[in-house]
Design a protein around this motif. Structure first.
Motif, PDB file in Angstrom:
ATOM      1  N   SER A 541      17.910  -8.477   5.741  1.00  0.00           N
ATOM      2  CA  SER A 541      16.760  -8.538   4.844  1.00  0.00           C
ATOM      3  C   SER A 541      15.813  -7.395   5.169  1.00  0.00           C
ATOM      4  O   SER A 541      16.171  -6.446   5.870  1.00  0.00           O
ATOM      5  N   LEU A 542      14.591  -7.505   4.685  1.00  0.00           N
ATOM      6  CA  LEU A 542      13.685  -6.358   4.639  1.00  0.00           C
ATOM      7  C   LEU A 542      12.734  -6.285   5.820  1.00  0.00           C
ATOM      8  O   LEU A 542      11.646  -5.699   5.703  1.00  0.00           O
ATOM      9  N   GLY A 543      13.145  -6.824   6.980  1.00  0.00           N
ATOM     10  CA  GLY A 543      12.340  -6.569   8.170  1.00  0.00           C
ATOM     11  C   GLY A 543      12.191  -5.083   8.386  1.00  0.00           C
ATOM     12  O   GLY A 543      11.180  -4.594   8.870  1.00  0.00           O
ATOM     13  N   HIS A 544      13.236  -4.344   8.018  1.00  0.00           N
ATOM     14  CA  HIS A 544      13.135  -2.893   7.845  1.00  0.00           C
ATOM     15  C   HIS A 544      13.632  -2.597   6.440  1.00  0.00           C
ATOM     16  O   HIS A 544      14.751  -2.950   6.081  1.00  0.00           O
ATOM     17  N   ALA A 545      12.773  -1.953   5.668  1.00  0.00           N
ATOM     18  CA  ALA A 545      13.012  -1.835   4.233  1.00  0.00           C
ATOM     19  C   ALA A 545      14.030  -0.757   3.898  1.00  0.00           C
ATOM     20  O   ALA A 545      13.711   0.260   3.282  1.00  0.00           O
ATOM     21  N   SER A 546      15.265  -0.999   4.296  1.00  0.00           N
ATOM     22  CA  SER A 546      16.329  -0.050   4.005  1.00  0.00           C
ATOM     23  C   SER A 546      17.671  -0.760   4.114  1.00  0.00           C
ATOM     24  O   SER A 546      17.811  -1.728   4.871  1.00  0.00           O
ATOM     25  N   THR A 547      18.632  -0.279   3.347  1.00  0.00           N
ATOM     26  CA  THR A 547      19.983  -0.805   3.482  1.00  0.00           C
ATOM     27  C   THR A 547      20.520  -0.526   4.881  1.00  0.00           C
ATOM     28  O   THR A 547      20.081   0.418   5.543  1.00  0.00           O
ATOM     29  N   VAL A 709      -6.570  -3.749  -1.630  1.00  0.00           N
ATOM     30  CA  VAL A 709      -5.618  -2.691  -1.282  1.00  0.00           C
ATOM     31  C   VAL A 709      -5.252  -1.946  -2.559  1.00  0.00           C
ATOM     32  O   VAL A 709      -4.898  -2.568  -3.568  1.00  0.00           O
ATOM     33  N   VAL A 710      -5.335  -0.629  -2.523  1.00  0.00           N
ATOM     34  CA  VAL A 710      -4.902   0.193  -3.647  1.00  0.00           C
ATOM     35  C   VAL A 710      -3.472   0.652  -3.382  1.00  0.00           C
ATOM     36  O   VAL A 710      -3.163   1.127  -2.283  1.00  0.00           O
ATOM     37  N   THR A 711      -2.609   0.506  -4.392  1.00  0.00           N
ATOM     38  CA  THR A 711      -1.189   0.819  -4.183  1.00  0.00           C
ATOM     39  C   THR A 711      -0.632   1.608  -5.361  1.00  0.00           C
ATOM     40  O   THR A 711      -1.214   1.613  -6.460  1.00  0.00           O
ATOM     41  N   MET A 712       0.514   2.258  -5.117  1.00  0.00           N
ATOM     42  CA  MET A 712       1.208   2.997  -6.173  1.00  0.00           C
ATOM     43  C   MET A 712       2.712   2.841  -5.958  1.00  0.00           C
ATOM     44  O   MET A 712       3.320   3.594  -5.191  1.00  0.00           O
ATOM     45  N   PRO A 713       3.338   1.835  -6.588  1.00  0.00           N
ATOM     46  CA  PRO A 713       4.762   1.580  -6.363  1.00  0.00           C
ATOM     47  C   PRO A 713       5.647   2.634  -7.020  1.00  0.00           C
ATOM     48  O   PRO A 713       5.263   3.254  -8.010  1.00  0.00           O
ATOM     49  N   SER A 714       6.834   2.797  -6.428  1.00  0.00           N
ATOM     50  CA  SER A 714       7.853   3.662  -7.021  1.00  0.00           C
ATOM     51  C   SER A 714       9.035   2.790  -7.417  1.00  0.00           C
ATOM     52  O   SER A 714       8.899   1.571  -7.529  1.00  0.00           O
ATOM     53  N   ARG A 718      10.908  -0.283  -0.837  1.00  0.00           N
ATOM     54  CA  ARG A 718      10.009  -0.042   0.292  1.00  0.00           C
ATOM     55  C   ARG A 718       8.588   0.311  -0.136  1.00  0.00           C
ATOM     56  O   ARG A 718       7.674   0.245   0.683  1.00  0.00           O
ATOM     57  N   SER A 719       8.398   0.678  -1.403  1.00  0.00           N
ATOM     58  CA  SER A 719       7.048   1.030  -1.874  1.00  0.00           C
ATOM     59  C   SER A 719       6.420  -0.068  -2.717  1.00  0.00           C
ATOM     60  O   SER A 719       5.307   0.098  -3.218  1.00  0.00           O
ATOM     61  N   ARG A 720       7.111  -1.222  -2.868  1.00  0.00           N
ATOM     62  CA  ARG A 720       6.699  -2.205  -3.864  1.00  0.00           C
ATOM     63  C   ARG A 720       6.189  -3.515  -3.263  1.00  0.00           C
ATOM     64  O   ARG A 720       6.033  -4.506  -3.969  1.00  0.00           O
ATOM     65  N   LEU A 721       5.894  -3.516  -1.975  1.00  0.00           N
ATOM     66  CA  LEU A 721       5.505  -4.778  -1.332  1.00  0.00           C
ATOM     67  C   LEU A 721       4.119  -5.240  -1.774  1.00  0.00           C
ATOM     68  O   LEU A 721       3.913  -6.419  -2.083  1.00  0.00           O
ATOM     69  N   VAL A 722       3.157  -4.320  -1.808  1.00  0.00           N
ATOM     70  CA  VAL A 722       1.803  -4.676  -2.252  1.00  0.00           C
ATOM     71  C   VAL A 722       1.823  -5.013  -3.737  1.00  0.00           C
ATOM     72  O   VAL A 722       1.217  -6.003  -4.171  1.00  0.00           O
ATOM     73  N   TYR A 723       2.517  -4.201  -4.507  1.00  0.00           N
ATOM     74  CA  TYR A 723       2.657  -4.447  -5.955  1.00  0.00           C
ATOM     75  C   TYR A 723       3.161  -5.860  -6.206  1.00  0.00           C
ATOM     76  O   TYR A 723       2.603  -6.619  -7.014  1.00  0.00           O
ATOM     77  N   SER A 724       4.231  -6.248  -5.497  1.00  0.00           N
ATOM     78  CA  SER A 724       4.826  -7.561  -5.690  1.00  0.00           C
ATOM     79  C   SER A 724       3.860  -8.675  -5.294  1.00  0.00           C
ATOM     80  O   SER A 724       3.791  -9.713  -5.951  1.00  0.00           O
TER      81      SER A 724
END
Length: 795
Positions: A541-547, A709-714, A718-724
């Motif tokens: 899982s995403l404890g580290h946000a990478s495959t 928190v201001v965020t900008m997802p891609s 790995r960039s979408r945690l705050v967005y979600s």
């Protein structure tokens, strides 16, 4: 005057009086062997075995058929290290009486020591079969089994010795040692406590207790018993060594350093003391001291290549890249086919880059060097090492999956890396027979670390459902109150050895249906374990946000909010999208804090923007965005907590090339403890989510204290945690930017529009409690995913 009087003085410790009585008896009755036997005992007590031998030889001249005396003579020759003569006398004793258990036992033990293990054990077994109440025979048989790693047989034999004499320190201690080797810690602790009750100054018991408590995570108990061991024997390096380990785990680095230094003074030839001490200095950022210590051990043993490798790591951490490469080259000269040395000589990924071009260049080199490594015939030494693949996720590139797959292929082909002993069909048969799913969770960070905070409650909830949960920890796993709490829910806790081949075999032998890795890549040890197939289903899982890049990991657990319709292309695993964020996160609370924003001496009406992130997340593109925000909000400052002075200096150096404003309007604050960190978040006006690699735990913590928190997802998870998180909370007009201009605009709006900020904060305070924290239901989606995966296998 008789022999009883002589023994009376002997038993009182009156050796000289006993001697006089014996000599008087010999003068009166020269053919009596009793005074001669007692004289031998007296001289043994006086540590004079040669004189003792003389009297026994006199006795045997009187009674040449006395097999007991002949056996005793053999014992004295053994004390004198004359093994050949000892053996002759044991055999003589048995020629007279082939059922004499002491002689059988002594000869058996001697033969085992001489390498004749099978014959020796047979004699020991014969001894106890003849006399089942001969405790010494059972004890020596148990020790013999222990030495050949037949632990069950060893335990059974030692239990019999113990039952015959439960008040023997030696029997209790030997039994504790065998129980400990079988991970029967509670029973081992009980027998060690018995040793201490018998003799409160029994040093070995305290040492073993300290080691057991350390390994099961009872660090305070470990420290306590080791302090007692130090009081008993302050001249042994061993308790100081173990105490240094305990203090390190408790993050009491000064105490750990002091203990290791004392151990080195007591025995300066113990090389591991230097490497452990150097590692602490490395961890706390004292690179010069770490370098000094590792160079000291190199002087002791200049032919050990691992020390040059350790020196290379220290030099690299201190920014001495050329010297680090040279140290690694020296290690490679000693072992030119070593996988680790070749890998570390070729590969290097930084934490702080100057620009995207530098990132792209290093990534290209990383791929090229993997291809070089693929052409070499290399050997794996069994110990995990840094591949630095963990850092790829921070680079904002699309080809992480490609690189991680190449890395897997490189390691997979190296002999000894992969354990192929898992039998799929046997495991399926075992599961069908058992019915209940056995789940292994492998992580070094189930503590107050971000991984433990994110997944800890989910693991507890799963453990309370219809699963048997076993937690596996590597040798460097973090231990604290949170880890103990999580551990208490598991059926058992397994502390894995450093050796990857041994660790993987231990995992296989636990017959797991599912392995769940909350994170892969953050721990070198865990990463190497994940390369092998050790269970029917393996999930990360995403404890580290990478495959993971590993073909042996089947699934990756994420959620709909973290992913897009195109996300599958970034994963080697099958992607599982839960309906909500896959965490049951507890609301953090400030218990005690000394932080006060006023102490920062900032100008009045300062708009303080937090960037409390690990330095890996500071992509060079983020610099320019931060600069524009500072320009757009004249009364604004940035707040950055750093943990490594060198890395902070490297960041400052990069910023100075962008604009001096970045440095002059940033508060560089040393890392603080968790409660002070919470207070900092509470007193910040806003937190800025980094570009490309989003906040994780810090987002939850910010929400707990109402800090926007201001965020900008891609398009990558790995960039979408705050967005979600914002989407899950249903925050209206959340500061989610689509581009840099919108990001800057949201920052300005929060700084200038008081009503917008108040409305945002009010929503966060209300909706985070309802929709973000304490999700008691999310574990059911994990359980459902696990069950579906198993059903698919069983079909």
């Amino acid at each position: 005057m008789n022999i009883e009087n002589a023994y009376s003085h002997f038993n009182k410790g009156e050796n000289e009086k006993a001697l006089k009585y014996c000599h008087d008896l010999i003068d009166r009755e020269s053919r009596s062997i009793q005074p001669l036997i007692l004289l031998s005992k007296i001289y043994l007590r006086k540590n004079n075995p040669r004189e003792a031998l003389k009297y026994l030889q006199n006795a045997i001249e009187i009674e040449p058929g006395n097999f007991e005396l002949i056996n005793d003579i053999g014992n004295i020759y053994k004390m004198l290290d004359d093994i050949n003569k000892a053996r002759v006398y044991y055999e003589k004793s048995l020629l007279i009486n082939n059922k004499y258990s002491p002689a059988l036992t002594n000869l058996g033990a001697l033969m085992i020591g001489n390498g004749e293990k099978e014959k020796g054990i047979n004699l020991l077994k014969m001894s106890v079969n003849i006399d089942p109440n001969y405790a010494i025979g059972w004890h020596k048989l148990g020790n013999a089994y222990f030495n050949i790693k037949k632990f069950t047989d060893a335990e059974n034999s030692l239990v019999k010795a113990f039952k015959i004499n439960p008040n023997s320190i030696i029997y209790n201690f030997s039994l504790a040692k065998v129980l400990y080797s079988q991970e029967k810690q509670k029973k081992a602790i009980s027998h060690l406590n018995t040793c201490i009750k018998i003799n409160s100054q029994f040093f070995p018991a305290y040492l073993m207790l300290g080691s057991i408590f350390y390994n099961i995570g009872n660090l305070f108990d470990s420290a306590s018993v080791l302090e007692k061991a130090i009081q008993i024997n302050p001249n042994s390096y061993k308790p100081f060594f173990l105490y240094g380990q305990t203090q390190y785990k408790l993050k009491k680095f000064n105490e750990s350093i002091a203990s290791y230094k004392t151990a080195i003074k007591l025995d300066p030839k113990i090389e591991v003391l230097y490497t452990r001490l150097a590692n602490i200095y490395l961890q706390i950022g004292n690179f010069l001291k770490a370098e000094e210590i590792i160079k000291a051990v190199i002087k002791i043993n200049p032919n050990e290549p691992i020390y040059y490798r350790n020196l290379s790591e220290i030099l690299k951490s201190s920014g001495k890249i050329i010297e680090a490469k040279e140290a690694c080259r020296v290690a490679l000269n000693y072992k030119p086919k070593d996988l680790q040395f070749n890998f570390e000589y070729l590969q290097s990924l930084k934490k702080v880059y100057q620009d995207q071009d530098e990132i792209d260049k290093e990534r290209k080199n990383y791929i090229n060097n993997l291809e070089k490594l693929n052409t070499l015939d290399l050997n794996f030494n069994g110990i995990a090492f840094p591949t630095e693949s963990f850092r790829l996720a921070y680079h904002n590139n699309e080809n992480d999956k490609l690189i991680l797959e190449k890395l897997f292929d490189t390691l997979y082909k190296t002999k000894g890396v992969i354990n192929n002993n898992f039998n799929r069909q046997l495991q399926i048969d075992s599961l069908r027979k058992r019915g209940r799913i056995r789940l292994g969770i492998i992580s070094d960070f189930l503590s107050n670390h971000s991984v433990g905070q994110y997944f800890g409650n989910v693991i507890k909830d799963i453990a309370l459902s219809d699963f048997d949960v076993i937690i596996f920890k590597g040798p460097r796993a973090l231990t604290d109150e949170n880890s103990k709490e999580i551990d208490s829910y598991a059926q058992s806790i397994i502390n894995l050895p450093e050796s990857i081949p041994l660790a993987t075999q231990i995992i296989i032998e636990k017959s797991l249906d599912i392995i769940f890795y909350p994170e892969i890549g953050m721990s070198n040890h865990t990463y190497f374990l994940s390369l092998s197939k050790l269970a029917l289903i393996q999930i990360t899982s995403l404890g580290h946000a990478s495959t993971s890049g590993s073909k042996n990991i089947d699934y990756f657990i994420s959620c709909n909010g973290y992913e897009t319709n195109q996300s599958e292309k970034y994963y080697t695993e099958n992607l599982i999208k839960l309906s909500k964020i896959p965490s049951n996160f507890s609301i953090p609370k400030i218990i005690n804090s000394s932080f006060n924003r006023a102490d920062l001496n900032l100008p009045k009406n300062t708009f303080l923007m937090g960037i409390p992130h690990s330095i890996n997340k500071f992509h060079p593109d983020f610099d320019y965005l931060l600069l524009e925000i500072l320009k757009s909000i004249p009364n604004s400052y940035l707040f950055f907590c750093f943990s490594n002075q060198l890395e902070c200096s490297q960041l400052k150096n990069r910023w100075s090339k962008v604009s001096k404003t970045l440095i002059s309007r940033t508060v560089f604050h040393p890392k603080v403890d968790l409660n002070n960190f919470y207070e900092i978040l509470r007193q910040l006006d806003i937190v800025l989510d980094p570009l490309y690699f989003s906040m994780g735990i810090t987002f939850y913590q910010s929400m707990a204290f109402g800090t926007p928190v201001v965020t900008m997802p891609s398009n990558q998870m790995r960039s979408r945690l705050v967005y979600s998180g914002y989407k899950q909370m249903n925050i209206n007009n959340a500061p989610i930017a689509k581009n840099n201009d919108e990001y800057i605009s949201f920052c300005k709006k929060i700084s200038l529009d008081k009503s917008y900020k108040e409305h945002l904060t009010k929503q966060i305070n209300q909706k985070s409690i309802e929709f973000l924290f304490n999700d008691k239901e999310i574990f059911k989606e994990y359980v459902n995913a696990f069950n579906k995966a198993i059903e698919k296998v069983l079909k």
